[in-house]
Scaffold this active site. Structure first.
Site, short mmCIF file in Angstrom:
data_model
loop_
_atom_site.label_atom_id
_atom_site.label_comp_id
_atom_site.label_asym_id
_atom_site.label_seq_id
_atom_site.Cartn_x
_atom_site.Cartn_y
_atom_site.Cartn_z
CB CYS A 69 -1.46 0.09 1.38
SG CYS A 69 -0.03 0.28 2.83
CB CYS B 174 0.17 -10.29 3.86
SG CYS B 174 -0.22 -12.42 4.31
CG MET C 191 9.74 13.67 15.94
SD MET C 191 11.10 13.22 16.51
CE MET C 191 10.67 12.44 17.47
CG LEU D 201 5.98 18.84 22.36
CD1 LEU D 201 4.95 20.04 23.38
CD2 LEU D 201 4.44 18.19 21.29
CD GLU E 259 -15.67 -18.65 -7.38
OE1 GLU E 259 -16.88 -19.69 -8.18
OE2 GLU E 259 -15.97 -17.98 -8.21
C1 LIG Z 1 -1.51 3.58 8.80
C2 LIG Z 1 -1.93 4.72 10.02
C3 LIG Z 1 -2.76 4.26 10.67
C4 LIG Z 1 -2.97 5.62 11.46
N1 LIG Z 1 -4.10 5.13 12.65
C5 LIG Z 1 -4.22 6.37 13.49
C6 LIG Z 1 -5.18 5.83 14.46
O1 LIG Z 1 -6.38 4.97 14.91
N2 LIG Z 1 -5.37 6.57 15.68
C7 LIG Z 1 -4.57 8.23 15.73
O2 LIG Z 1 -4.81 9.18 16.60
N3 LIG Z 1 -3.69 8.32 14.38
C8 LIG Z 1 -3.84 7.38 13.74
N4 LIG Z 1 -2.49 7.43 12.12
C9 LIG Z 1 -1.85 8.95 13.20
C10 LIG Z 1 -0.56 8.72 13.69
O3 LIG Z 1 -1.06 9.11 15.12
C11 LIG Z 1 0.35 10.34 13.41
O4 LIG Z 1 0.52 10.53 12.26
C12 LIG Z 1 1.73 9.87 14.46
O5 LIG Z 1 1.26 9.89 15.70
C13 LIG Z 1 2.52 11.36 14.08
O6 LIG Z 1 3.48 11.33 14.88
P1 LIG Z 1 4.82 10.78 13.91
O7 LIG Z 1 6.20 11.16 15.10
O8 LIG Z 1 4.99 9.97 13.27
O9 LIG Z 1 5.07 12.76 13.75
P2 LIG Z 1 5.79 12.74 12.32
O10 LIG Z 1 4.86 12.75 10.78
O11 LIG Z 1 6.95 12.45 12.27
O12 LIG Z 1 5.92 13.95 12.74
C14 LIG Z 1 4.18 14.99 12.09
C15 LIG Z 1 4.70 16.54 12.56
O13 LIG Z 1 4.21 17.06 13.74
C16 LIG Z 1 5.88 17.68 14.38
N5 LIG Z 1 6.54 17.26 15.24
C17 LIG Z 1 7.01 16.77 15.51
N6 LIG Z 1 7.46 16.46 16.39
C18 LIG Z 1 7.63 17.13 17.24
C19 LIG Z 1 8.52 18.79 18.30
N7 LIG Z 1 9.06 17.40 19.05
N8 LIG Z 1 7.87 19.84 18.20
C20 LIG Z 1 7.12 20.20 17.02
N9 LIG Z 1 6.64 19.36 15.92
C21 LIG Z 1 6.84 18.53 15.62
C22 LIG Z 1 6.31 17.93 12.47
O14 LIG Z 1 6.91 18.87 12.72
C23 LIG Z 1 5.01 17.75 11.81
O15 LIG Z 1 4.26 19.12 11.42
C24 LIG Z 1 -2.12 6.30 11.92
C25 LIG Z 1 -1.13 6.89 10.51
C26 LIG Z 1 -1.15 5.55 9.90
C27 LIG Z 1 0.31 5.69 8.58
S1 FES Z 2 -2.33 -11.94 1.87
FE1 FES Z 2 -2.00 -13.02 3.22
S2 FES Z 2 -1.14 -15.31 2.25
FE2 FES Z 2 -2.03 -14.15 0.29
S1 FES Z 3 3.61 -1.85 2.18
FE1 FES Z 3 4.48 -0.73 4.18
S2 FES Z 3 2.52 -0.95 4.80
FE2 FES Z 3 1.35 -1.30 3.44
#
Ligand SMILES: Cc1cc2nc3c(=O)[nH]c(=O)nc-3n(C[C@H](O)[C@H](O)[C@H](O)COP(=O)(O)OP(=O)(O)OC[C@H]3O[C@@H](n4cnc5c(N)ncnc54)[C@H](O)[C@@H]3O)c2cc1C
Ligand code: FES
Ligand code: FES
Length: 1376
Positions: A82, A155, A304, A449, A1308
């Protein structure tokens, strides 16, 4: 500020224990760099300035680990499912050493979201590093394969890595930990049960649910306190033998590279800078450097976990010229208890936060930790384990996503954000203003932060967390909420109240004014009522709000409030039983979580005949031939093939309009982009732009007019995928919208927009019968479509051979002959110049036939035109947009019945939404009509079917081919008849079922005795009667949770007519060393057809399976193959393989009988010496099938698969959540060739069906744009969705038939049984409604999602919400 191209540092990390240096420049740049434009000065005063070094090629900050592993390092075991963190196929394990704590942290992560620049000093372990067939297979790999946890295998590497990472931290995990570890991994094939079985072998406590509830184990006492299967029916031993498994030996694991420890300990800490074409990556390693970098690059995001920034860059095309990514800054990882609370560093991962909170709540008194408990609850379901390990607390808070799970809680919890900049420290409260990004309340651009302070709760303070998502795990919340109240100790009056919601606006929304107005009120029903009304007024969701489900979301807002009210009331009662009343017993269920103990399963199948030869593998649960290779990542899929010399990449440009004229197309900007080689348009395809294989020609590229969003318009060919994708965005197309725009079935009916004429089937005298019946009912039921969601997206590689116009097409398809034919037609060459090769397919389910051919034809055209190999691999979003899926259906029925439940006359109309082109839609509608009777004898039946022509991408075949829709319509009708007669649906089903020898509506003879037996066995196995009584008892006691039970029978006809459509061929070679190579026309797409074929060869030639090899499918070895589909691949190809083997056996028998003790080597040599051919083709001409639509009679099917499934569910009437408590399936599989594979097909299909009927929802905008284009929006069942208890039993009823060894194709049929879950929910809803005095008909459409469940439970909350007048707003999505 422009990014500098000329400075970068060396990137050092380890992959699978081997060092990787990515050089930025010849000199090592571990020192800090000075960057033109970025102005970062080194502590040491060093100044690196390297003009025009092309270092970006090696360390491009835009490169993610996944493509880097797959393309640069050729570790192709890590898969791309994905690209957005949603599927887990790319899971790797990261290990990092912390020189301060001296600890190594191992954690799973999604390689698709890891920038390689973030990996400095890390060790990456991929599936190849875990084990391989050439070195040593790891126990995880062995067990997942031998427990039959792989089907298509795409997978599997991701699953292996998630379990492996868990075991590195917990060598003897609990089952709950295993399930949690797999929460971020999707599998579309096997229904997760076998993967859980593999996990259980590592758990201390295997073989049972490990449920500690009431200290009672599932093996001692069944769910509901009822006995399990009846006495005497013992479960068959497992499908695998645990004794042969390798032990888990920690000493065998790759050690963390000592060099990385030394570097972490000793190397001077200096900022690293990596420059790329468009982006510069700065990794400060001290707080001071971080703040300096931020001052100089105030707009640069702090990356992060990259789980928020990464998807934005990838899917929204946002470009950041500079990224700041702090590395190992101690202050960001602080964990500190202050006098008023806990301070957590912004750099801690959410997984670390989860562990810390779990620890804190153990140590502190309960009353101090209420907010921590609430946070922990949400952290348990937030995303999957990989994302939780990557994402940081700071990133989560600062991203301020509208559906953030933690921010609503932190906002009500009086949390403080500790900020820092070069100018100094500052604290700001985490308030609504902060969440709304009001400049006064927000971080300043140069601030970061550092940490967040989360106060302890106080004695009379209560905090709760609520969330409801489409799926329980790894799904963003539809609505979530944090609620906090502080009550006066003496008077119980509300002193403080904070409520905030996610998912209801553009960011977290706080109900501040409402809370203000409720201060000073006692905590009672009147307060609740006032709160609901106030909050509904304050938190208002407009009718056209993005995300849709508006009334549902409004209802959740107050339903959560009710739950909070009860939760607090319950605690108050415990704290002060005198002052506070108890809540009603029937209300208690509102505050309990849906029943969810850990899953367990039981399987029953026939043992082989004791007279069978010991080495004969037929009937044994043989592991999938590629199982181990799936688990080690050595199984090669199309995109795993190495690049061919000078290979190009092709990306499609698709229509953004649903019905429009193409006014002009400007390719100049795209053509001038770097790396672009060519753009193919309809002009280029002059004369070959359409292809007719069945009835109507399909267009390849749109020319003047587009008929749906996602229609292929042109193809950009470039030197790399990135170049092709960037250029595709620059193709400018001017459209003029055309009328009419038809999206829905109703609109098509209104505009008389259909493909072909009506199909009709009639038996008996329907009109006369209606005159005789007691009652007549008319109704309509709608069923939504379904996305195939095969894990491997459409992939192909076309290689022109440079000689005689030959091309090799390597493609992921179910139908090589079709691809060969369309490519040959497009290239205007005979078919013998086009060789189509399929080694294996990473899931198909009907979706890799028609569209695959079109994609391959255009790719081949480009390859041929440019004389270079061209690869095309669709991204998940493109794939979902372009390829269509299962047809949505509308069923209209008129049914005449007697009051005792006998259905005498049925008149049904089926309308399918075919989309913009015909594809296989007419075959689907025909199959649907022929199969609509399911297991029932309708003496007078009329059915008409039409395919609606709409402006949606063309829908196509999907597992079950029309039956899952039409069978469901019939079941819905029966359920309504039952309600009208006051009988249980099971009773009406039984009354109307085929019994014994009978005839279908098209006059085909059937013997339905096995149907009756399946039904009886299912009733017995599920202890139906006792459980029905238990369900009723449960429902009487609980108002807000209801249980439901349903049994559904199955008669699934197998066969694809006419005769020629299921012919098959095979080629078997015996070499002089006695080894055998077999090829046949079937494609391996997870169903295990190749494994079964080797079992056939082994039986027929009486040789061990290890002697037989099978490479793949190719039009070069077996021409004119039939499509692998319709459950028939093993049936028909098996007969061809058997035929070839029997020919060889006949030839060799004299030689073998001369030397019966000889080996195959002896016999092959002797045969060669006597000039006896050691090669034979085998052939099967097809089943004798026919259907005369004019007369309405025929023999369109070879045989019927019978079965029955009983499911029990529990629903939450306040949220719409549901849990499948138990499913019992009995299936008549004939004489199973391989029970492991057959059970795998049954349960995999069942779970896919469960997804179809209860979960998977495609959303289209009113302009016809598919909104659900990836796993983050479109939810297929995940590991947490499977039934808690699953019993599968293959009917012990071997019968002799014309099929291969009297077996049956089971690919199926099991899917339909997923509707037993739908009808169980229906049953639960009926109970809920009756309790609320609603006895009218309950009309429910599929899928029965949380939204529909909740809205069907009408109550005071649904009555309280504002309703919008239809037409007064533009809805976000239209049901098609
Ligand atoms: C597949 C997937 C599923 C998800 N499911 C959920 C879910 O079920 N529930 C939910 O709540 N969330 C969900 N999320 C969102 C996820 O929680 C957030 O993307 C994540 O918490 C962001 O954290 P990060 O460290 O990856 O941020 P980054 O992508 O690294 O940064 C995000 C932002 O924060 C800022 N930032 C980071 N750290 C600091 C700092 N110390 N000071 C100032 N600015 C800062 C950055 O500048 C940027 O703008 C999902 C995300 C994905 C990809
Ligand atoms: S996607 Fe899991 S075995 Fe095909
Ligand atoms: S390819 Fe990375 S989570 Fe789907």
């Amino acid at each position: 500020m422009a990014a500098s191209r000329d400075v970068a540092a060396q990137l050092l990390f380890y992959v699978n224990g081997r060092k990787r240096n990515q050089f930025a420049c010849p000199g090592l740049m571990l020192a800090q760099a000075y960057q033109r434009g970025c102005h970062i000065f080194s502590q040491l005063g060093l100044l690196f300035f390297l003009p025009e070094k092309v270092v970006e090629k090696n360390v491009d900050p835009e490169t993610m680990l996944l493509p880097y592993l797959r393309k640069n390092l050729r570790f192709t075991g890590t898969k791309d499912g994905c690209g957005g963190g949603g599927c887990g196929a790319c899971t790797v394990m990261l290990s990092r050493y912390n020189p301060i704590t001296k600890k190594i942290r191992h954690y799973p992560a999604n390689a698709c979201l890891i920038p390689i620049c973030s990996l400095y000093g890390a060790a990456v372990t991929t599936v190849e590093g875990v084990g391989s067939t050439s070195t040593r297979i790891h126990p995880v790999q062995e067990r997942i394969a031998k427990c039959h946890g792989t089907q298509c295998g795409f997978c599997t590497p991701g699953m292996v890595m998630s379990i492996y990472a868990l075991l590195r931290n917990h060598p003897e995990p609990s089952l709950a930990q295993c399930i949690d570890a797999l929460s971020g991994n999707l599998c579309r094939c096997n229904g997760y049960r076998p993967i859980i079985d593999a996990c259980k072998t590592f758990c201390k406590n295997t073989g049972c649910c490990q449920c500690q509830e009431n200290a009672v184990c599932c093996l001692d006492q069944e769910i509901n306190g009822l006995p399990g299967p009846e006495e005497g029916r013992k479960a068959h031993p497992k499908l695998f033998s645990e004794e042969e498994f390798l032990p888990l030996d920690a000493s065998q694991e790759l050690i963390f590279p000592p060099e990385l420890m030394i570097i972490a300990e000793k190397e001077p800490q200096r900022t690293r800078v990596y420059g790329g074409e468009r982006m510069t990556w700065i990794s400060p390693v001290t707080l001071k450097e971080l703040l300096e970098a931020k001052v100089k690059n105030p707009q640069a995001p702090i990356v992060m976990g990259n789980t928020s920034v990464g998807p934005e860059v990838k899917f929204k095309g946002i470009v950041h010229p500079v990224i700041i990514s702090p590395d190992r800054i101690e202050e960001l990882s602080v964990v500190k208890h202050t006098h008023n609370g806990l301070t957590l560093g912004a750099g801690l991962s959410l997984a670390e936060v989860k562990d810390i909170l779990a620890d804190v709540i153990q140590k502190l008194p309960e009353e101090k930790t209420r907010i921590y408990r609430a946070l922990l609850k949400h952290l348990g379901t937030l995303a999957g384990s990989q994302i939780r390990n990557m994402a940081s607390l700071g990133g989560h808070i600062v991203s301020r996503h509208l559906d953030s799970d933690l921010n609503p809680l932190l906002a009500v919890g009086n949390c403080t954000l500790n900020l820092l900049s070069k100018g100094g420290e500052r604290q700001i409260p985490l308030t609504e203003q902060f969440l709304q990004k009001c400049p006064k309340a927000d971080l300043r651009p140069e601030e970061i932060l550092v940490s967040v302070n989360i106060p302890y709760s106080r004695k009379w303070e209560f905090v709760s967390a609520f969330r409801q998502a489409q799926r329980q795990q790894n799904a963003l919340a539809i609505v979530n909420s944090g609620m906090r109240v502080f009550l006066g100790e003496r008077d119980g009056l509300v002193r403080e109240l904070s409520i905030s919601y996610g998912g209801v606006g553009p960011t977290t929304v706080c109900a501040t004014h409402s809370c203000q107005q409720l201060l000073g009120r006692p905590w009672n029903e009147e307060m609740l009522d006032a709160a609901c009304r106030l909050i509904l007024r304050e938190v208002c969701i407009p009718g056209s709000a993005p995300g849709g489900k508006v009334e549902y979301r409004r209802t959740l807002i107050i339903s959560f409030l009710f739950k909070f009210y009860l939760e607090v009331s319950q605690i108050l009662k415990r704290m002060d039983p005198v002052l506070y009343p108890s809540i009603a017993d029937t209300d208690k269920s509102a505050v309990e979580e849906c029943h969810s103990p850990l899953p367990w399963s039981m399987l029953q199948y026939q043992s082989v005949d004791p007279r069978q030869l010991p080495q004969d593998p037929v009937g044994h649960p043989i592991m999938h031939l590629s199982g181990i290779k799936h688990a080690t990542g050595e199984a090669i899929y199309c995109d795993d093939m190495p690049a061919v010399d000078q290979e190009l990449f092709l990306t499609f440009v698709t229509s953004s309009r649903a019905h429009a004229k193409i006014m002009c197309m400007d390719l100049s900007a795209a053509l001038s982009m770097p790396g672009v080689v060519d753009i193919v348009t309809a002009e280029d395809l002059h004369g070959v732009n359409s292809f007719c294989f069945w009835t109507e020609a399909e267009k390849l590229l749109a020319r003047d007019e587009v008929l749906c969003v996602g229609q292929l318009v042109c193809a950009v060919i470039a030197e790399s995928k990135v170049h092709a994708q960037q250029a595709a965005k620059r193709v400018k197309i001017v459209y003029q919208d055309l009328e009419p725009l038809i999206l829905t079935i109703e609109e098509a009916i209104q505009h008389n927009s259909f493909f072909e004429s009506e199909r009709k089937l009639e038996c008996g005298n329907v009109d006369e019968a209606f005159k005789m019946v007691d009652q007549i009912l008319e109704g309509e039921v709608h069923m939504g479509g379904q996305e195939h969601f095969y894990m491997e997206t459409q992939s192909m590689l076309v290689v022109p051979k440079g000689e005689d116009q030959e091309v090799d097409v390597y493609v992921s398809t179910q139908f090589p002959k079709y691809v060969q034919a369309i490519v040959a037609s497009t290239l205007k060459v005979p078919a013998h110049k086009v060789m189509c090769h399929v080694r294996r397919v990473g899931g198909a389910f009907g979706g890799k036939v028609m569209k695959t051919g079109i994609l391959a034809a255009i790719t081949a055209f480009a390859a041929n035109k440019l004389g270079r190999a061209v690869r095309c691999v669709l991204e998940r979003g493109e794939d979902m947009l372009i390829t269509g899926g299962r047809h949505p259906y509308l069923g209209k029925y008129r049914v005449g019945f007697m009051t005792d439940g006998r259905i005498v006359a049925l008149d049904v109309e089926h309308y399918s939404n075919g989309g913009a082109s015909l594809d296989k839609s007419v075959f689907v509608i025909e199959a649907g009509i022929l199969k609509l009777d399911n297991a029932y004898k309708f003496p007078n039946l009329r059915c008409r079917g039409r395919v609606c022509k709409t402006n949606l991408p063309s829908n196509t075949a999907l597992r079950g081919f029309g039956f899952p829709q039409t069978g469901f319509i019939t079941e819905a009708c029966i359920t309504e008849v039952a309600a009208k007669c006051g009988l249980s649906p099971e009773k009406v089903r039984m009354i109307n079922m085929y019994k014994g020898l009978d005839q279908t509506p098209y006059n085909q003879q059937i013997d339905a005795r096995n149907l009756s037996q399946c039904w009886r066995e299912c009733m017995a196995l599920s202890s139906y009667s006792a459980r029905k009584a238990a369900v009723e008892k449960f429902n009487a006691k609980n108002s807000w949770k209801k249980r439901g039970l349903a049994v559904v029978p199955l008669k699934y006809p197998v066969g694809v007519g006419p005769v020629a459509a299921c012919q098959a061929a095979a080629l078997v070679h015996i070499y002089q060393d006695g080894s055998v190579l077999v090829t046949h026309g079937g494609v391996e797409m997870g169903q295990g057809v190749h494994t079964k074929m080797i079992q056939v060869v082994s039986r027929e030639l009486r040789m061990p399976m290890s002697n037989v090899h099978l490479r793949g499918t190719s039009t070069e070895t077996v021409p004119n193959t039939s499509v692998s589909g319709g459950s028939l691949a093993a049936d028909i190809n098996g007969l061809a393989v058997q035929n070839a083997c029997q020919t060889l056996w006949k030839r060799l028998e004299p030689i073998i009988s001369k030397n019966p003790r000889g080996t195959w080597k002896d016999w092959a040599r002797a045969a060669f010496g006597e000039s006896i051919s050691l090669s034979a083709t085998g052939y099967f001409r097809g089943y004798e099938l026919n259907m005369d639509w004019e007369k309405g009679t025929g023999h369109p099917f070879e045989y019927f698969v019978y079965g029955a499934a009983c499911s029990e569910v529990e629903i939450d009437c306040l949220t719409g959540d549901h849990k499948n408590i138990r499913t019992d399936i009995v299936m008549d599989a004939g004489c199973s060739i391989n029970p492991a594979l057959d059970i795998g097909q049954i349960e995999g299909a069942f779970i896919q069906g469960m997804g179809l009927y209860t979960l998977e929802e495609l959303n289209y905008s009113p302009q016809g744009v598919l909104r659900t284009r990836g796993p983050n929006r479109y939810k297929i069942p995940a590991v947490g969705d499977i039934p808690t208890a699953l019993h599968i039993s293959l009917l012990p009823s071997p019968e002799n038939s014309n099929t291969l060894y009297s077996s049956k194709g089971l690919g199926e049929s099991g899917l339909f049984l997923g509707c037993s879950v739908f009808f169980a929910i229906h049953d639960a809803l009926r109970a809920a409604r009756q309790e609320r005095g609603q006895f009218g008909p309950l009309k429910l459409h599929s899928p029965l999602t949380p939204e529909k469940i909740r809205m069907a439970c009408e109550d005071r909350f649904t009555n309280m919400i504002p309703k919008d007048e239809p037409g007064s707003y533009i809805p976000w999505n239209v049901p098609v």
